[in-house]
Design a protein around this motif. Structure first.
Motif, PDB file in Angstrom:
ATOM      1  N   TYR A 255      -4.776  10.155  -4.133  1.00  0.00           N
ATOM      2  CA  TYR A 255      -5.521   8.651  -2.820  1.00  0.00           C
ATOM      3  C   TYR A 255      -6.062   8.049  -4.664  1.00  0.00           C
ATOM      4  N   ASP A 259      -8.593   0.841  -5.188  1.00  0.00           N
ATOM      5  CA  ASP A 259      -7.456  -0.018  -6.128  1.00  0.00           C
ATOM      6  C   ASP A 259      -6.981   0.202  -4.182  1.00  0.00           C
ATOM      7  N   LYS A 260      -7.311  -1.829  -4.271  1.00  0.00           N
ATOM      8  CA  LYS A 260      -7.406  -2.056  -2.315  1.00  0.00           C
ATOM      9  C   LYS A 260      -5.860  -0.911  -2.191  1.00  0.00           C
ATOM     10  N   LEU A 261      -4.966  -1.075  -2.001  1.00  0.00           N
ATOM     11  CA  LEU A 261      -2.904  -0.450  -1.433  1.00  0.00           C
ATOM     12  C   LEU A 261      -3.896   0.970  -1.702  1.00  0.00           C
ATOM     13  N   LEU A 264      -6.230   1.136   0.983  1.00  0.00           N
ATOM     14  CA  LEU A 264      -5.478   1.230   2.923  1.00  0.00           C
ATOM     15  C   LEU A 264      -5.325   2.420   3.148  1.00  0.00           C
ATOM     16  N   ILE A 265      -4.210   3.237   1.896  1.00  0.00           N
ATOM     17  CA  ILE A 265      -3.676   4.332   2.663  1.00  0.00           C
ATOM     18  C   ILE A 265      -4.156   5.470   2.973  1.00  0.00           C
TER      19      ILE A 265
END
Ligand code: G1P
Length: 303
Positions: A255, A259-261, A264-265
């Motif tokens: 992961y 990075d924002k995405l 979140l993941i």
């Protein structure tokens, strides 16, 4: 031939975290939590499980809280003891024991290569690991342990790599590989963040390295490269000309939590796997994904 043990790891943590602003304006990105552990603790735990004993953080401004996190908090411990929270107390103590933490300051953000060079005096003349805290690897065998295993067999520098989509090669150091055995390649060259048309492969360096001390004199001479920074990748390219270097395809789910995405993941995946949160969180997500109007929030619980 016996190889020296990998006892020390360098964690470059001086970056500004611009990809997750404004969350990182006053707080280091390494302290962003993924469920209940900050990013930096995820990678420190990975290193611990791989046998690392000395943890060297290359820090910068606003990073003092990382030191606090890995230090004892006597006041908190007394409080947990007094209120009978034995399990939490042992977790808190575990964070600050078992290991040797050192900090060295990178006074200017001159690049990853420069950050690693800042750790030279603390590393001395032995091979060592470098771990970047943005990338979390969830794997049955910790990512760094996989590299150390390959290092013991091959006696050369080992870089952790994974395939990335071709259009994303410009976000990574990319290796020019010669296949040896399944998942292991000899590194014939490297390039930092190439345009897709210039990339020699789609095997990207994923922030895990086992390096010999011979990298230091090369780093000392390395000139600023991509984005005007002293790049570790450029020094590795020189090292690969002099001694064998390998790229190991790391097994596990990676992961990019810097990075924002990606963060979140990672948060969702680690929450679903968490034994005490996973079942309720899964119910919540399943409800949430129903056609609009039908979802309801799960029961609220007090800590
Ligand atoms: C750094 C390295 C790059 C590597 C990447 C992995 O880049 O320079 O070679 O592929 O980490 O995360 P950064 O992401 O710090 O720009």
């Amino acid at each position: 031939m016996s190889t020296p043990r990998i006892r020390k790891a360098v964690f470059p943590v001086a970056g500004l975290g611009t990809r997750v602003l404004p969350a990182t304006k006053a707080m280091p990105k390494e302290m962003l939590p993924v469920v209940d552990r900050p990013l930096i603790q995820h990678v420190v735990d990975e290193a611990r499980e791989a046998g690392i004993e000395h943890f060297i953080f290359v820090t910068g401004r606003n990073k003092g809280v990382i030191e606090d996190h890995f230090d004892r908090s006597v006041e908190l411990e007394e409080n947990l003891k007094g209120s009978g929270k034995a399990q939490l107390l042992s977790q808190m103590r575990h964070i600050s024991t078992l290991a040797n933490f050192c900090y060295v300051r990178q006074s200017e953000a001159l690049g990853l290569g420069h950050a690693v060079l800042c750790a030279q005096r603390l590393i001395g003349d032995e091979p060592f690991a470098v771990i970047l805290g943005d990338e979390i690897i969830d794997a049955p065998v910790p990512g760094l342990a996989q590299l150390i295993h390959a290092y013991k067999k091959r006696h050369g520098a080992v870089l952790g790599v994974q395939e990335v989509p071709h259009q994303e090669v410009n976000r990574y150091g990319i290796v020019s590989p010669r296949a040896m055995t399944a998942g292991l390649h000899r590194v014939e060259g490297l390039i930092e963040k190439p345009a897709p048309a210039e990339a020699p492969s789609n095997l990207a360096v994923i922030g895990r390295y086992v390096l010999p001390p011979e990298i230091f004199p090369i780093l000392r001479k390395t000139q600023p490269g991509k984005n005007g920074e002293i790049q570790l990748t450029d020094a590795l390219r020189e090292l690969a000309k002099k001694s064998p270097m390998y790229a190991l395809e790391v097994q596990g789910q990676r992961y990019d939590a810097g990075d924002k995405l990606g963060w979140l993941i990672a948060t969702v995946e680690f929450a679903l796997k968490n034994p005490s949160l996973g079942p309720d969180f899964c119910d919540y997500l399943q409800n949430r994904m129903r056609p609009s109007g039908e979802h309801r929030t799960t029961r609220s619980r007090k800590a």
